[in-house]
Write a protein that holds these residues in place. Structure first.
Motif, PDB file in Angstrom:
ATOM      1  N   MET A 190      -5.979   2.907   2.811  1.00  0.00           N
ATOM      2  CA  MET A 190      -5.860   1.452   2.883  1.00  0.00           C
ATOM      3  C   MET A 190      -7.126   0.870   3.518  1.00  0.00           C
ATOM      4  O   MET A 190      -7.463   1.211   4.649  1.00  0.00           O
ATOM      5  CB  MET A 190      -4.631   1.067   3.704  1.00  0.00           C
ATOM      6  N   PRO A 191      -7.857   0.025   2.789  1.00  0.00           N
ATOM      7  CA  PRO A 191      -9.088  -0.526   3.357  1.00  0.00           C
ATOM      8  C   PRO A 191      -8.804  -1.495   4.495  1.00  0.00           C
ATOM      9  O   PRO A 191      -7.703  -2.050   4.617  1.00  0.00           O
ATOM     10  CB  PRO A 191      -9.738  -1.240   2.167  1.00  0.00           C
ATOM     11  N   THR A 192      -9.805  -1.691   5.340  1.00  0.00           N
ATOM     12  CA  THR A 192      -9.710  -2.614   6.465  1.00  0.00           C
ATOM     13  C   THR A 192     -10.859  -3.608   6.402  1.00  0.00           C
ATOM     14  O   THR A 192     -12.017  -3.214   6.213  1.00  0.00           O
ATOM     15  CB  THR A 192      -9.768  -1.860   7.809  1.00  0.00           C
ATOM     16  N   ALA A 193     -10.551  -4.887   6.535  1.00  0.00           N
ATOM     17  CA  ALA A 193     -11.571  -5.932   6.559  1.00  0.00           C
ATOM     18  C   ALA A 193     -11.860  -6.321   8.001  1.00  0.00           C
ATOM     19  O   ALA A 193     -10.990  -6.216   8.875  1.00  0.00           O
ATOM     20  CB  ALA A 193     -11.106  -7.151   5.772  1.00  0.00           C
ATOM     21  N   ARG A 194     -13.078  -6.794   8.245  1.00  0.00           N
ATOM     22  CA  ARG A 194     -13.449  -7.327   9.552  1.00  0.00           C
ATOM     23  C   ARG A 194     -13.606  -8.835   9.402  1.00  0.00           C
ATOM     24  O   ARG A 194     -14.421  -9.317   8.612  1.00  0.00           O
ATOM     25  CB  ARG A 194     -14.758  -6.701  10.026  1.00  0.00           C
ATOM     26  N   LEU A 195     -12.824  -9.563  10.170  1.00  0.00           N
ATOM     27  CA  LEU A 195     -12.838 -11.020  10.071  1.00  0.00           C
ATOM     28  C   LEU A 195     -13.948 -11.618  10.912  1.00  0.00           C
ATOM     29  O   LEU A 195     -14.739 -10.903  11.519  1.00  0.00           O
ATOM     30  CB  LEU A 195     -11.465 -11.559  10.487  1.00  0.00           C
ATOM     31  N   HIS A 196     -14.016 -12.963  10.937  1.00  0.00           N
ATOM     32  CA  HIS A 196     -15.168 -13.620  11.556  1.00  0.00           C
ATOM     33  C   HIS A 196     -15.311 -13.311  13.045  1.00  0.00           C
ATOM     34  O   HIS A 196     -16.399 -13.387  13.595  1.00  0.00           O
ATOM     35  CB  HIS A 196     -15.084 -15.137  11.341  1.00  0.00           C
ATOM     36  N   PRO A 232      -9.996  -6.476  13.034  1.00  0.00           N
ATOM     37  CA  PRO A 232      -9.630  -5.775  11.790  1.00  0.00           C
ATOM     38  C   PRO A 232      -8.337  -6.314  11.202  1.00  0.00           C
ATOM     39  O   PRO A 232      -7.432  -6.737  11.924  1.00  0.00           O
ATOM     40  CB  PRO A 232      -9.463  -4.325  12.244  1.00  0.00           C
ATOM     41  N   ILE A 233      -8.250  -6.288   9.873  1.00  0.00           N
ATOM     42  CA  ILE A 233      -7.019  -6.632   9.184  1.00  0.00           C
ATOM     43  C   ILE A 233      -6.859  -5.679   8.009  1.00  0.00           C
ATOM     44  O   ILE A 233      -7.824  -5.407   7.279  1.00  0.00           O
ATOM     45  CB  ILE A 233      -7.013  -8.104   8.716  1.00  0.00           C
ATOM     46  N   GLU A 234      -5.665  -5.135   7.849  1.00  0.00           N
ATOM     47  CA  GLU A 234      -5.417  -4.187   6.764  1.00  0.00           C
ATOM     48  C   GLU A 234      -5.340  -4.916   5.427  1.00  0.00           C
ATOM     49  O   GLU A 234      -4.755  -5.996   5.322  1.00  0.00           O
ATOM     50  CB  GLU A 234      -4.117  -3.421   7.016  1.00  0.00           C
ATOM     51  N   VAL A 235      -5.904  -4.296   4.413  1.00  0.00           N
ATOM     52  CA  VAL A 235      -5.929  -4.843   3.064  1.00  0.00           C
ATOM     53  C   VAL A 235      -5.188  -3.874   2.151  1.00  0.00           C
ATOM     54  O   VAL A 235      -5.391  -2.653   2.216  1.00  0.00           O
ATOM     55  CB  VAL A 235      -7.374  -5.043   2.569  1.00  0.00           C
ATOM     56  N   THR A 236      -4.328  -4.417   1.311  1.00  0.00           N
ATOM     57  CA  THR A 236      -3.589  -3.607   0.346  1.00  0.00           C
ATOM     58  C   THR A 236      -4.048  -3.958  -1.063  1.00  0.00           C
ATOM     59  O   THR A 236      -4.225  -5.141  -1.375  1.00  0.00           O
ATOM     60  CB  THR A 236      -2.075  -3.858   0.472  1.00  0.00           C
ATOM     61  N   VAL A 237      -4.245  -2.953  -1.892  1.00  0.00           N
ATOM     62  CA  VAL A 237      -4.668  -3.147  -3.274  1.00  0.00           C
ATOM     63  C   VAL A 237      -3.647  -2.496  -4.194  1.00  0.00           C
ATOM     64  O   VAL A 237      -3.293  -1.323  -4.020  1.00  0.00           O
ATOM     65  CB  VAL A 237      -6.064  -2.558  -3.526  1.00  0.00           C
ATOM     66  N   LEU A 238      -3.171  -3.277  -5.170  1.00  0.00           N
ATOM     67  CA  LEU A 238      -2.196  -2.788  -6.139  1.00  0.00           C
ATOM     68  C   LEU A 238      -2.726  -2.976  -7.550  1.00  0.00           C
ATOM     69  O   LEU A 238      -3.311  -4.013  -7.862  1.00  0.00           O
ATOM     70  CB  LEU A 238      -0.865  -3.553  -6.007  1.00  0.00           C
ATOM     71  N   GLY A 239      -2.516  -1.991  -8.410  1.00  0.00           N
ATOM     72  CA  GLY A 239      -2.794  -2.151  -9.822  1.00  0.00           C
ATOM     73  C   GLY A 239      -4.254  -2.085 -10.216  1.00  0.00           C
ATOM     74  O   GLY A 239      -5.137  -1.799  -9.410  1.00  0.00           O
ATOM     75  N   ALA A 240      -4.486  -2.371 -11.496  1.00  0.00           N
ATOM     76  CA  ALA A 240      -5.827  -2.358 -12.072  1.00  0.00           C
ATOM     77  C   ALA A 240      -5.937  -3.502 -13.068  1.00  0.00           C
ATOM     78  O   ALA A 240      -4.951  -3.876 -13.708  1.00  0.00           O
ATOM     79  CB  ALA A 240      -6.102  -1.028 -12.760  1.00  0.00           C
ATOM     80  N   GLY A 241      -7.142  -4.054 -13.175  1.00  0.00           N
ATOM     81  CA  GLY A 241      -7.365  -5.174 -14.075  1.00  0.00           C
ATOM     82  C   GLY A 241      -8.143  -6.265 -13.377  1.00  0.00           C
ATOM     83  O   GLY A 241      -8.762  -6.033 -12.334  1.00  0.00           O
ATOM     84  N   PHE A 270      -2.794  -7.056 -13.404  1.00  0.00           N
ATOM     85  CA  PHE A 270      -3.846  -7.510 -12.494  1.00  0.00           C
ATOM     86  C   PHE A 270      -4.062  -6.509 -11.363  1.00  0.00           C
ATOM     87  O   PHE A 270      -3.156  -5.740 -11.014  1.00  0.00           O
ATOM     88  CB  PHE A 270      -3.487  -8.872 -11.888  1.00  0.00           C
ATOM     89  N   ARG A 271      -5.264  -6.538 -10.804  1.00  0.00           N
ATOM     90  CA  ARG A 271      -5.555  -5.805  -9.560  1.00  0.00           C
ATOM     91  C   ARG A 271      -5.332  -6.793  -8.418  1.00  0.00           C
ATOM     92  O   ARG A 271      -6.073  -7.772  -8.289  1.00  0.00           O
ATOM     93  CB  ARG A 271      -6.985  -5.278  -9.561  1.00  0.00           C
ATOM     94  N   VAL A 272      -4.325  -6.547  -7.626  1.00  0.00           N
ATOM     95  CA  VAL A 272      -3.884  -7.506  -6.622  1.00  0.00           C
ATOM     96  C   VAL A 272      -4.369  -7.076  -5.242  1.00  0.00           C
ATOM     97  O   VAL A 272      -4.091  -5.962  -4.789  1.00  0.00           O
ATOM     98  CB  VAL A 272      -2.352  -7.634  -6.618  1.00  0.00           C
ATOM     99  N   ILE A 273      -5.095  -7.969  -4.584  1.00  0.00           N
ATOM    100  CA  ILE A 273      -5.619  -7.732  -3.240  1.00  0.00           C
ATOM    101  C   ILE A 273      -4.829  -8.596  -2.273  1.00  0.00           C
ATOM    102  O   ILE A 273      -4.780  -9.817  -2.418  1.00  0.00           O
ATOM    103  CB  ILE A 273      -7.111  -8.104  -3.155  1.00  0.00           C
ATOM    104  N   THR A 274      -4.180  -7.975  -1.295  1.00  0.00           N
ATOM    105  CA  THR A 274      -3.380  -8.739  -0.349  1.00  0.00           C
ATOM    106  C   THR A 274      -3.741  -8.374   1.087  1.00  0.00           C
ATOM    107  O   THR A 274      -4.192  -7.260   1.370  1.00  0.00           O
ATOM    108  CB  THR A 274      -1.864  -8.498  -0.541  1.00  0.00           C
ATOM    109  N   ALA A 320     -11.844  -9.691   0.349  1.00  0.00           N
ATOM    110  CA  ALA A 320     -12.259  -9.276  -0.991  1.00  0.00           C
ATOM    111  C   ALA A 320     -13.306  -8.166  -0.924  1.00  0.00           C
ATOM    112  O   ALA A 320     -13.257  -7.197  -1.700  1.00  0.00           O
ATOM    113  CB  ALA A 320     -12.804 -10.477  -1.769  1.00  0.00           C
ATOM    114  N   ASP A 321     -14.237  -8.281   0.014  1.00  0.00           N
ATOM    115  CA  ASP A 321     -15.274  -7.257   0.171  1.00  0.00           C
ATOM    116  C   ASP A 321     -14.663  -5.908   0.528  1.00  0.00           C
ATOM    117  O   ASP A 321     -15.102  -4.865   0.031  1.00  0.00           O
ATOM    118  CB  ASP A 321     -16.258  -7.678   1.267  1.00  0.00           C
ATOM    119  N   ALA A 322     -13.656  -5.927   1.405  1.00  0.00           N
ATOM    120  CA  ALA A 322     -13.023  -4.671   1.810  1.00  0.00           C
ATOM    121  C   ALA A 322     -12.366  -3.969   0.627  1.00  0.00           C
ATOM    122  O   ALA A 322     -12.276  -2.738   0.592  1.00  0.00           O
ATOM    123  CB  ALA A 322     -11.993  -4.934   2.907  1.00  0.00           C
TER     124      ALA A 322
END
Length: 232
Positions: free
Chosen positions: A1-7, A11-20, A62-66, A95-97
């Motif tokens: 599970m990727p992690t994003a760094r906010l301003h 850290p905040i966990e990012v979930t990615v589902l699917g493809a497209g 769709f590839r869903v980023i949450t 989105a970058d994460a």
């Protein structure tokens, strides 16, 4: 599970589902059950709305980023640094994460407002859907006033906690107690203060010719955009 760094470098966990084609949803996809879920339903909310939305889009190809951005701000409020620019930067970090350069965006209520702020600051948004907050004629002054009042109430309650917290009947919003902290409410005051001179009409005119959708409630979209139009 990727992690994003906010301003603020949190850290905040990012979930990615699917493809497209990619869609960014700054919502929680956690599945709730039991008393917490029933309480939300009693007040007219769907406790698993984010999960249903994300899995539905995944099934549609769709590839869903949450990421639970709202939940993150509740747990780690940014009372002085949350503004329109840092809000957009946080969404880009998510989105970058996920490794996505280009993505569509969907948000409801103040997260719809966030999508507009994002879309006018980057060329990475491929489509914009705004629910529950109008892209034109937005109630920025009213939201600032309401948020100021909410912040003052939170400060008052923190300084003088009520002796007894009543349990209101579901739907009785007038009897609901203030449970947010001063920092939690102050961050949204900072956000609306940063939009004091914001002109959504001028901003929408600068948007690239991307598909746009605005709707209120849960039934019928109230408007759709014409690519390249200066109006929504």
């Amino acid at each position: 599970m990727p992690t994003a760094r906010l301003h603020d470098d949190a850290p905040i966990e990012v979930t990615v589902l699917g493809a497209g084609p990619a869609v960014l949803l700054p919502v929680s996809t956690r599945v709730l059950d039991g008393p917490e879920a029933e309480q939300m339903r009693a007040w007219g909310a769907d406790p698993n709305l984010g999960h249903h939305l994300a899995t539905g889009l995944e099934a549609a190809g769709f590839r869903v980023i949450t990421a639970d951005y709202e939940g993150h701000l509740a747990a780690h409020p940014q009372p002085r640094t949350l503004n329109a620019a840092t809000l957009a930067a946080d969404l880009l970090a998510i989105a970058d994460a996920a490794g996505e350069r280009r993505f569509a965006y969907y948000g409801y209520s103040w997260l719809a407002l966030a999508g507009l702020q994002l879309a006018i600051r980057t060329d990475r948004v491929t489509a914009l859907a705004m629910g529950g907050f109008p892209p034109l004629g937005g109630p920025y002054a009213a939201m600032l006033a309401v948020t100021e009042a909410t912040y003052r109430m939170a400060v008052t309650n923190a300084e003088n906690p009520p002796a007894q917290v009543a349990t209101p009947e579901p739907g009785d919003w007038d009897s609901a107690d203030m449970t947010l902290s001063p920092d939690q409410t102050r961050q949204y005051l900072s956000l609306y203060e940063s939009l004091t001179d914001f002109s959504d009409k001028a901003a929408v005119a600068t948007l690239p010719p991307i598909p746009r959708l605005a709707f209120a409630g849960r039934r019928t979209p109230s408007s759709t955009a014409r690519s390249g139009a200066t109006r929504w």
